[in-house]
Enzyme design. Structure first.
Site: not given
Length: 527
Positions: A259-260
């Site tokens: 995830e970013t």
């Protein structure tokens, strides 16, 4: 768009005469640049200095390439921040510092890099076209051109994003090495005619200097827990929703982490840089400030998801240390998330409480035979260990995102980490991930109340190391089952991580540690 000048001159780039001869010999420049570095200032040119710039250019450029004084005045007036100079500081007879301009760089903005852009300045154009890079004859061969161009590029990169996404110029063949060393790329021989010789078209992407970090969540040991990237982007990016979406996908794919998190201060259009990282959290009442940010989450394959716990924790860790505030509110696609610092250590580590909404479960036990078949195809090690009777409970959260399956701890631990067929987790009854969990029977306060593993191949995450958002579902389930309001959860991925879960009527308070492991800037253009 600014009014066009009446001048017919279309001056671009630089010839071998106007840039110091030492540009061809890096060794000469390096030694001389060291000598001059403490005696040179770089700054914007003011109107009164145009005559001095004109004299330097007239003595340096061939007649068919030089711009007139009125053209230089036009560029300084309409494109002031792009007209910069190098000044040598010397002492006069009274020991006062006196600046003398020894070189300058002028540029204007345009939409397309053409000859016409030499006579106009479009204040909204994405291309910054450099017209002149020139050094006074008596100061050539001393590294000034290299230092001046380096300072110019760094200054442009450090400016708040204003729509400029690349810098362009023309040059002759003998100065190609000089500009390549400065980060420019050759696009080919230009169609623009400027003087009697062929010119090469060069460009360099302008770095928007978007700050970013990598944070290990749900651990205080670097290299453990669940890593997430955090990107703090400016408010101006929100003006073009589709361009922002595409840019977020590109950046997330570049990080290639599960995830970013992309965060942006709400209602902040100042463009000012955020304050430096504080060494400790403020304790005065004046510092009890509420900070509000929008937050979005993208997976490694560019898929946007509504909520991600470990990326939220990572973003909170960055912003608490960056701003020194006492409370953060994140506005995700569907949820309002409240963050409070719980414990702060020296360095880049801290513990944070995150208030997330409870997620209810919809029973899918009628489909447990289908679920068992899926799990046996995905986890070959469970052959002979998993059947319908080992499915203690199966449910899908109320948003239809995650499938939660409770099974005996021995079955969960038998999955292992090898020979897993992630693509087999293909049941169409859920959208995001599969959470397998078990009650821990150990009677030890230091042991977790329940353990889990989380798999999300549908969104590009084979196995997520520690999944905070999944505990919005599992924590209320086990709280009711164990008749407890505070639970310790452990996610048994190879990196492993623990989460303290406080279950209330409508929310789950997840408390976890985070440690910042990397920081820097993204130069992926916003396009």
């Amino acid at each position: 768009m600014a009014t066009a000048s009446n001048s017919s001159e279309n001056s671009f780039g630089s010839s071998s005469q106007n840039v110091e001869a030492g540009a061809r010999g890096a060794g000469v420049e390096k030694n001389s640049s060291d000598i001059f570095s403490s005696q040179i200032n770089f700054r914007q040119v003011v109107p009164a200095e145009i005559p001095a710039c004109f004299d330097i250019q007239q003595a340096s450029y061939p007649k068919d390439e030089a711009a007139s004084k009125s053209v230089l005045q036009y560029r300084q007036h309409f494109a002031e921040k792009y007209f910069r100079c190098a000044c040598v500081v010397e002492d006069d007879d009274d020991n006062h510092d006196v600046e003398q301009i020894v070189g300058f760089i002028s540029a204007t903005r345009c939409r397309v890099f053409t000859a016409e852009s030499a006579s106009t300045h479009d204040a909204t154009g994405p291309v910054l076209a450099i017209h002149s890079i020139v050094v006074d004859k008596q100061y050539r061969g001393r590294g000034i051109a290299t230092a001046m161009l380096q300072n110019y590029v760094e200054t442009m990169d450090s400016m708040p994003f204003d729509g400029v996404d690349r810098i362009a110029l023309l040059t002759k063949v003998d100065l190609l090495p000089f500009y390549l060393k400065a980060g420019f790329s050759v696009l080919g021989i230009s169609d623009i005619v400027d003087g009697n010789e062929s010119w090469y078209h060069l460009e360099r992407s302008k770095g928007e200097k978007i700050p970013c970090w990598v944070v290990d969540s749900f651990t205080d040991i670097p290299g453990n827990g669940n890593p997430a990237a955090v990107v703090l982007y400016p408010e101006q990016f929100r003006d073009d929703g589709e361009k922002l979406n595409n840019w977020c996908r590109r950046v997330a794919r570049e990080f290639n982490l599960s995830e970013t998190a992309f965060v942006c201060r709400k209602n902040d259009s100042s463009g000012d840089e955020a304050p430096e990282v504080v060494e400790k959290l403020p304790t005065s009442k004046d510092a009890e400030v509420l900070e509000e940010y929008g937050i979005r989450y993208f997976t490694s394959n560019g898929t946007e998801v509504d909520l991600c716990g470990h990326a939220t924790l990572a973003a909170a860790a960055v912003l608490f240390q960056r701003t020194g505030c006492k409370k953060l509110v994140f506005y995700a696609n569907r949820d309002k998330l409240i963050m409070t610092p719980w414990k702060y250590w020296s360095g880049k580590r801290m513990q944070i409480c995150m208030e997330f909404p409870c997620k209810g479960l919809v029973d899918v036990m009628k489909d447990k035979s289908v679920i068992v078949d899926m799990l046996l195809r995905a986890f070959p090690n469970l052959a002979g260990l998993l059947g319908p009777k080992e499915i203690i409970y199966a449910g899908v959260d109320e948003d239809n995102n995650d499938l939660m399956v409770e099974m005996p701890l021995g079955v969960l631990d038998a999955i292992g980490y090898d020979s897993i067929c992630f693509s087999a987790l293909d049941w169409d009854g859920y959208q995001r991930g599969v959470m397998l969990c078990s009650r821990n029977e150990a009677n030890d306060d230091n042991e977790p109340d329940f353990v889990s593993r989380f798999f999300g191949p549908k969104v590009g995450i084979n196995e997520d190391p520690v999944t905070g958002s999944a505990h919005c579902v599992s924590a209320p389930y086990f709280a009711k089952k164990l008749n407890k309001t505070t639970l310790l959860a452990e996610q048994r991925s190879q990196r492993c991580g623990r989460i303290k879960c406080g279950v209330q009527d409508k929310c789950v308070v997840l408390t976890g540690s985070a440690v910042i492991t990397l920081s820097g800037n993204s130069f992926i253009p916003f396009e």
